[in-house]
Design a protein around this motif. Structure first.
Motif, short mmCIF file in Angstrom:
data_model
loop_
_atom_site.label_atom_id
_atom_site.label_comp_id
_atom_site.label_asym_id
_atom_site.label_seq_id
_atom_site.Cartn_x
_atom_site.Cartn_y
_atom_site.Cartn_z
N SER A 292 0.64 -1.26 0.01
CA SER A 292 -0.01 0.03 -0.06
C SER A 292 0.84 1.18 0.02
N ASP B 5 -3.21 -1.12 -2.22
CA ASP B 5 -4.28 0.11 -2.44
C ASP B 5 -3.29 1.45 -2.24
N ASP C 287 -7.61 -5.68 -1.11
CA ASP C 287 -7.73 -4.17 -1.21
C ASP C 287 -7.01 -3.48 -2.14
N ALA D 168 -8.16 -0.35 -3.56
CA ALA D 168 -8.70 1.11 -3.65
C ALA D 168 -7.54 2.15 -3.85
#
Length: 789
Positions: free
Chosen positions: A132, A156, A177, A179
């Motif tokens: 991330s 993400d 994830d 996003a």
């Protein structure tokens, strides 16, 4: 400058991961994990990996970073380096030699110019992969499909592109994830038939179309689904309703073309969180005859075009949080809302509510702790507040009368925002226990209560635009947490509050348009105190005296990177899937000419100074050039003399400069012509001479910005600088003046250096430099460290 505070409510959606972190899967304090410290040669290999990057931003005392090995095999199975590395993640990195890794956490680094290397596929023992917030770009390589042991994958907050990643073969994947990326195209139907997938977050991408959900959705384990801020069509809703195990569903701002009916979700018997903000909602589905899951605890319908209060809410006995802001609801708030037994947080800002059904005590026995009613049409007296209230904001309404003394009985109250109303009378004597007090733009009178003590937790006090008189309360000196003090546009009569410099956190001091008087700086005083000050506004008072050369030394505004954002964040409605967060954000509407934008979170990286409209005299301190984050400087309408400081050319982000209506002489420093952000400059009504520096930002100014200076010439003025009658020594005279000013800069720099080890030593250094005039300048190099998370 007027200042406006804004209240914002955010749903901070946290995966169950926040309650049961993947790191707990490898708990270093639990011997059952079988993880131990690695042998030196393994640690050396880890160090070799780190040395592939710039590690100056690392917190080397953060023991959560490092490597751990399997107790039986000695192989490296866990590696964690977060908020540390800077550079390019290359395909030949030694990272891909750790073939036995089961846990890899590389979030919040700066992998600039890096795509995802296909060599990640070589780490086929991985179970948890965190990448991330790493500035990664490009497509996800097909080799990710070989990571068949993955249970948690977090990509993400990067800049990844392309169609959906090839992960359908990851049958053990539970958390995914993606996003805050730039993925596009449709979601493959095979994704939602993955047998172990329970948490899926795809919000803030460019995904389109509908989703072809498989017929086997009834057996799905999906409990968390976030698809917000994409571009799906209306056909996405029907299939979602088949995922009966869902407990958390965020479909906000998905840009569907048809209204959404709440009854579509009636089959989701376990649904706790539902966010449909930013979509059109069927009005029929908001009536009490409709059905929604009775398990709902959090419901957000912000900006949905709703015109009537949703009666469906009265059936939701487990409701804890309701968000109805930014709609078109008018009339009175129904009395039954306050009887919902678990209701904790209510946000109904930016509607057209005008009152409350029931008596003045209708709110008293409710369980509400957070109540946001900004920007409505409420009028009359403020109703009696809930006994449990923590945060109240009713800004921008038409409440009248005195601030009720019943507020004094609400010991749980922490934030009180009554700004932009028509309250009158005195400020209550009982507000010393609050964290935020915003009474701006009312009709209050009397003095600020002098009631603060050592236990005060006051962070913000804003009483601007009232009729407050008297003096500043000296007990403010006990408010060690105070960051914001704004008393502008009142009739306070007092001397400059230099005693406030003992406050370690004061960042905003606004005294504008009062009756303050006397010297700004006592004789022989060195630098101004207030080391954290960033917004300093004392305009339109009667301050006198001069400012010493070192006045601005030691200000934190000399740094262009400031991590303090001035926001106040409080958590409400905790639950297994997320929290409701209340953020009270500093926001200042700058009225400097040339700055038309509202600056939210201005404390993050900018500063402003306004000393205009006083009786200040003497030279402008050269130390002003240390304030490298200054975006606006207004010294107009004073009696300053001397030259314009050469150091102003060092203010590289300066956007507005007003030094008009003083007694300045000499030339305008050429360096001002190179300030690329300078949108407004005014040096009119002085005694300046010589050629106006030529540069796009200056020649584009109005000629009125340079008028009433008898000796100025050049664009944008009509006077030319190339008259045949000009004396031949003019050029040499200007150079002599410039040399004289450079000498002043050297003196100022030496004094600034001296404050690091003693004022006396600094003055000695200054004298030595002034005497010998060596051909060098001391340079201060600021190393900006990344914030460790």
């Amino acid at each position: 400058m007027s200042s406006e505070w804004h209240l914002r409510l955010f749903f901070h959606s946290l995966l169950l991961l926040c309650c049961v972190s993947p790191s707990s899967l490898f708990n270093l304090n639990n011997p059952d994990d079988g993880l131990v410290s690695c042998h030196p040669h393994k640690i050396q290999a880890f160090t070799h990996f780190k040395n592939e990057f710039d590690t100056r931003g690392c917190n080397h005392s953060d023991y959560s970073n490092g490597v751990w090995c399997d107790n039986s095999t000695g192989a490296v199975t866990k590696l964690r380096v977060t908020a540390c590395l800077s550079g390019t993640l290359k395909s030949n990195s030694s990272l891909f030699g750790f073939r036995q890794l089961r846990y890899l956490h590389l979030s919040e680094n700066r992998f600039t110019s890096s795509s995802l290397p296909s060599e990640f596929g070589n780490l086929n023992k991985l179970e948890v992969l965190y990448l991330s917030s790493n500035d990664l770009f490009g497509q996800v390589p097909s080799t990710f499909g070989s990571l068949t042991w993955l249970t948690h994958l977090f990509l993400d907050r990067n800049m990844l592109t392309g169609s959906f990643p090839p992960i359908q073969n990851l049958t053990k994947l539970s958390y995914l994830d993606l996003a805050y990326n730039n993925f596009s195209g449709a979601i493959p139907s095979s994704l939602l038939s993955m047998p172990s997938l329970s948490h899926l977050d795809l919000h803030e991408n460019h995904l389109t179309g509908s989703i072809q959900f498989p017929n086997s959705s009834a057996s799905s384990k999906l409990v968390y689904l976030r698809l917000a801020n994409n571009h799906f069509d209306g056909q996405i809703l029907d299939p979602i309703s088949k995922f009966i195990t869902l407990e958390f569903l965020d479909l906000s701002f998905i840009n569907t073309s048809h209204p959404i009916s709440l009854s579509l979700f009636s089959s989701l018997k376990s649904l706790y969180y539902l966010n449909l903000s930013g979509n059109k909602i069927s009005s029929a589905s908001l009536s009490s005859d409709s059905y929604v899951p009775l398990t709902l605890g959090m419901l957000s319908l912000r900006d949905c075009g709703i015109s009537e209060f949703p009666n469906i809410l009265r059936t939701l006995k487990k409701l804890e949080y309701i968000h109805l802001s930014d709609n078109r609801i008018k009339g009175k708030i129904p009395g039954w809302l306050w009887s919902l037994p678990r209701l904790t947080s209510v946000s109904i800002a930016h509607n057209s509510f005008n009152g409350f059904q029931g008596s003045v005590d209708v709110l008293v026995n409710s369980s509400v702790q957070l109540l946001i009613m900004d920007s409505n049409k409420f009028h009359g007296a403020l109703p009696n507040l809930p006994l449990s209230i923590n945060i109240l904001s009713v800004s921008t309404n038409n409440f009248t009368g005195e601030i009720p003394l019943l507020i004094c009985n609400r010991s749980s109250l922490l934030v009180l925002d009554l700004s932009l109303n028509n309250f009158s009378g005195p400020i209550p004597q009982c507000l010393s226990h609050l964290v935020v007090v915003n009474l701006r733009k009312n009709n209050l009178e009397g003095s600020i209560p002098d009631v603060f003590n050592a236990s005060a937790s006051l962070r913000t006090l804003d009483v601007g635009y009232n009729r407050i008189s008297g003096k500043l309360p000296r007990s403010l000196i006990f408010c060690l947490s105070l960051k914001i003090l704004k008393v502008d546009h009142n009739i306070i009569k007092d001397t400059f509050p230099s005693w406030l410099k003992t406050l370690p956190n004061l960042q905003v001091l606004t005294l504008r348009s009062n009756k303050f008087y006397g010297p700004m700086s006592p004789p022989h005083q060195g630098p101004l105190g207030f080391p954290e000050l960033r917004i300093f506004e004392i305009a339109n008072n009667k301050f006198t005296g001069s400012l010493p050369p070192s006045y601005f030394v030691n200000w934190k505004t000399s740094s262009l990177t400031m991590n303090e954002d001035g926001g106040l964040y409080m958590v409400y409605a905790k639950n297994p899937y997320g929290v409701v967060g209340f953020t009270y954000t500093d926001s200042i509407d700058l009225q400097y000419k040339g700055l038309s934008m509202e600056r939210q979170k201005i404390l993050t990286s900018y500063s402003t100074i306004d000393f205009s409209g006083n009786l200040l005299e003497g030279q402008i301190p050269e130390s002003i050039g240390l304030l490298s984050s200054l975006i606006a400087l207004n010294l107009s309408n004073n009696a300053f003399t001397g030259h314009i400081p050469l150091s102003l050319a060092k203010l590289k982000v300066l956007e507005s400069l007003d030094m008009s209506r003083n007694q300045l002489y000499g030339t305008i420093p050429n360096g001002l012509g190179s300030l690329s952000f300078l949108e407004y400059i005014n040096v009119s009504h002085n005694q300046l001479k010589g050629e106006i520096p030529q540069g796009t930002q200056i020649t584009g100014q109005s000629k009125s910005s340079f008028e009433r200076n008898a000796g100025l010439c050049g664009l944008p003025l009509k006077e030319t600088c190339f008259s045949t009658s000009a004396p031949p020594m003019q050029h040499h005279k200007q150079e002599d003046e410039k040399e004289e000013e450079e000498e002043e800069v050297l003196n100022w720099k030496a004094v600034a250096i001296g404050y690091g080890s003693g004022v006396l030593f600094g003055l000695v250094v200054a004298q030595a430099i002034a005497s010998y005039k060596p051909e060098w300048l001391a340079k201060i190099i600021c190393l900006n460290k990344r914030r460790n998370r």
